[in-house]
Design a protein around this motif. Sequence first.
Motif, mmCIF file in Angstrom:
data_model
loop_
_atom_site.group_PDB
_atom_site.id
_atom_site.type_symbol
_atom_site.label_atom_id
_atom_site.label_comp_id
_atom_site.label_asym_id
_atom_site.label_seq_id
_atom_site.Cartn_x
_atom_site.Cartn_y
_atom_site.Cartn_z
ATOM 1 N N PHE A 1 -30.906 -26.415 -21.808
ATOM 2 C CA PHE A 1 -29.598 -26.459 -22.462
ATOM 3 C C PHE A 1 -29.415 -27.794 -23.172
ATOM 4 C CE2 PHE A 1 -29.146 -23.750 -18.713
ATOM 5 C CZ PHE A 1 -28.697 -22.579 -19.304
ATOM 6 N N GLN A 2 -28.703 -27.758 -24.291
ATOM 7 C CA GLN A 2 -28.323 -29.006 -24.950
ATOM 8 C C GLN A 2 -27.068 -29.583 -24.292
ATOM 9 O OE1 GLN A 2 -29.223 -26.325 -27.125
ATOM 10 N NE2 GLN A 2 -31.220 -27.272 -27.399
ATOM 11 N N VAL A 3 -26.135 -28.689 -23.935
ATOM 12 C CA VAL A 3 -24.870 -29.124 -23.341
ATOM 13 C C VAL A 3 -24.511 -28.199 -22.188
ATOM 14 C CG1 VAL A 3 -22.398 -29.558 -23.735
ATOM 15 C CG2 VAL A 3 -24.039 -30.057 -25.547
ATOM 16 N N ILE A 4 -23.951 -28.802 -21.144
ATOM 17 C CA ILE A 4 -23.413 -28.062 -20.011
ATOM 18 C C ILE A 4 -21.924 -28.365 -19.948
ATOM 19 C CG2 ILE A 4 -23.466 -27.768 -17.499
ATOM 20 C CD1 ILE A 4 -26.426 -28.851 -17.701
ATOM 21 N N VAL A 5 -21.107 -27.332 -20.023
ATOM 22 C CA VAL A 5 -19.660 -27.476 -19.873
ATOM 23 C C VAL A 5 -19.369 -27.104 -18.421
ATOM 24 C CG1 VAL A 5 -17.391 -26.685 -20.624
ATOM 25 C CG2 VAL A 5 -19.277 -26.824 -22.278
ATOM 26 N N MET A 6 -18.870 -28.059 -17.639
ATOM 27 C CA MET A 6 -18.745 -27.825 -16.207
ATOM 28 C C MET A 6 -17.404 -28.264 -15.655
ATOM 29 S SD MET A 6 -21.326 -28.773 -13.089
ATOM 30 C CE MET A 6 -22.104 -29.994 -14.074
ATOM 31 N N ASN A 7 -16.794 -27.362 -14.901
ATOM 32 C CA ASN A 7 -15.567 -27.694 -14.195
ATOM 33 C C ASN A 7 -15.911 -28.611 -13.032
ATOM 34 O OD1 ASN A 7 -13.189 -27.697 -12.584
ATOM 35 N ND2 ASN A 7 -12.574 -25.782 -13.527
ATOM 36 N N VAL A 8 -15.179 -29.698 -12.888
ATOM 37 C CA VAL A 8 -15.393 -30.635 -11.796
ATOM 38 C C VAL A 8 -15.209 -29.939 -10.455
ATOM 39 C CG1 VAL A 8 -14.497 -32.722 -10.691
ATOM 40 C CG2 VAL A 8 -14.739 -32.641 -13.160
ATOM 41 N N ARG A 9 -14.351 -28.935 -10.435
ATOM 42 C CA ARG A 9 -14.061 -28.210 -9.202
ATOM 43 C C ARG A 9 -14.707 -26.821 -9.225
ATOM 44 N NH1 ARG A 9 -7.759 -29.381 -8.445
ATOM 45 N NH2 ARG A 9 -8.073 -27.810 -6.862
ATOM 46 N N LEU A 10 -15.966 -26.766 -9.578
ATOM 47 C CA LEU A 10 -16.721 -25.525 -9.631
ATOM 48 C C LEU A 10 -16.831 -24.920 -8.236
ATOM 49 C CD1 LEU A 10 -18.446 -23.648 -11.445
ATOM 50 C CD2 LEU A 10 -20.393 -25.124 -10.927
ATOM 51 N N LYS A 11 -16.732 -23.601 -8.157
ATOM 52 C CA LYS A 11 -16.814 -22.898 -6.879
ATOM 53 C C LYS A 11 -18.135 -23.245 -6.193
ATOM 54 C CE LYS A 11 -16.149 -18.333 -4.916
ATOM 55 N NZ LYS A 11 -15.910 -16.929 -5.238
ATOM 56 N N GLY A 12 -18.042 -23.712 -4.980
ATOM 57 C CA GLY A 12 -19.203 -24.175 -4.249
ATOM 58 C C GLY A 12 -19.104 -25.665 -4.003
ATOM 59 N N GLY A 13 -18.271 -26.338 -4.797
ATOM 60 C CA GLY A 13 -17.859 -27.703 -4.553
ATOM 61 C C GLY A 13 -18.832 -28.832 -4.787
ATOM 62 N N ALA A 14 -19.899 -28.626 -5.509
ATOM 63 C CA ALA A 14 -20.865 -29.705 -5.692
ATOM 64 C C ALA A 14 -21.216 -29.889 -7.161
ATOM 65 C CB ALA A 14 -22.110 -29.423 -4.862
ATOM 66 N N SER A 15 -20.217 -29.967 -8.014
ATOM 67 C CA SER A 15 -20.488 -30.071 -9.446
ATOM 68 C C SER A 15 -21.242 -31.346 -9.797
ATOM 69 C CB SER A 15 -19.198 -29.964 -10.259
ATOM 70 O OG SER A 15 -18.305 -30.989 -9.907
ATOM 71 N N LEU A 16 -20.990 -32.432 -9.082
ATOM 72 C CA LEU A 16 -21.743 -33.664 -9.364
ATOM 73 C C LEU A 16 -23.212 -33.498 -8.983
ATOM 74 C CD1 LEU A 16 -19.197 -36.446 -8.372
ATOM 75 C CD2 LEU A 16 -19.915 -35.746 -10.659
ATOM 76 N N ALA A 17 -23.493 -32.729 -7.955
ATOM 77 C CA ALA A 17 -24.888 -32.445 -7.596
ATOM 78 C C ALA A 17 -25.556 -31.615 -8.693
ATOM 79 C CB ALA A 17 -24.963 -31.724 -6.259
ATOM 80 N N VAL A 18 -24.804 -30.697 -9.289
ATOM 81 C CA VAL A 18 -25.339 -29.902 -10.403
ATOM 82 C C VAL A 18 -25.644 -30.823 -11.582
ATOM 83 C CG1 VAL A 18 -24.837 -28.075 -12.073
ATOM 84 C CG2 VAL A 18 -24.175 -27.786 -9.670
ATOM 85 N N ALA A 19 -24.739 -31.743 -11.880
ATOM 86 C CA ALA A 19 -24.972 -32.692 -12.977
ATOM 87 C C ALA A 19 -26.190 -33.571 -12.686
ATOM 88 C CB ALA A 19 -23.731 -33.552 -13.203
ATOM 89 N N ASP A 20 -26.343 -34.001 -11.444
ATOM 90 C CA ASP A 20 -27.514 -34.805 -11.070
ATOM 91 C C ASP A 20 -28.800 -33.991 -11.225
ATOM 92 O OD1 ASP A 20 -25.999 -37.029 -10.464
ATOM 93 O OD2 ASP A 20 -26.035 -36.692 -8.296
ATOM 94 N N PHE A 21 -28.774 -32.741 -10.804
ATOM 95 C CA PHE A 21 -29.943 -31.867 -10.945
ATOM 96 C C PHE A 21 -30.288 -31.679 -12.421
ATOM 97 C CE2 PHE A 21 -31.843 -27.514 -11.005
ATOM 98 C CZ PHE A 21 -33.002 -27.814 -10.304
ATOM 99 N N ALA A 22 -29.256 -31.492 -13.233
ATOM 100 C CA ALA A 22 -29.476 -31.344 -14.680
ATOM 101 C C ALA A 22 -30.094 -32.617 -15.254
ATOM 102 C CB ALA A 22 -28.167 -31.016 -15.392
#
Length: 120
Positions: free
Chosen positions: A45-66
């Motif tokens: 992906f070029q860009v990820i649009v992500m809610n800070v409060r994504l269901k599952g509660g670990a959006s910062l972990a998703v950003a780190d993985f990305a």
Amino acid sequence: MKILIAESTVPLAALWKRHLERMGAEVVVATTVDAAFDLIDQMAFQVIVMNVRLKGGASLAVADFAQFRQPDARVVFVTDSTFFSDGSIFKHSTNACAFLPSSTEPSDLAEMVSHYAHAN
């Protein structure tokens, strides 16, 4: 441009997706943290649009993985809360390029995403 929308509110994700597709983007939606992890592992992906409060509660972990899997991908964080309103999201996520309220006009969000997608 390939865009991932990681948003638990399905109607909002669908609205953003329609606006981005009108601009020629290829868009996929993840409604949970696990789905976002899977998509980042499978697609670029070029860009990820992500809610800070994504269901599952670990959006910062998703950003780190990305950041690890796709270091050129930018993250546009959105939220409906005042958490991180001090701009500290940029200290916690090195791939963050914007932080917007989820009430941002969909056309404005799409323009910003397009800008960051083409800036890479």
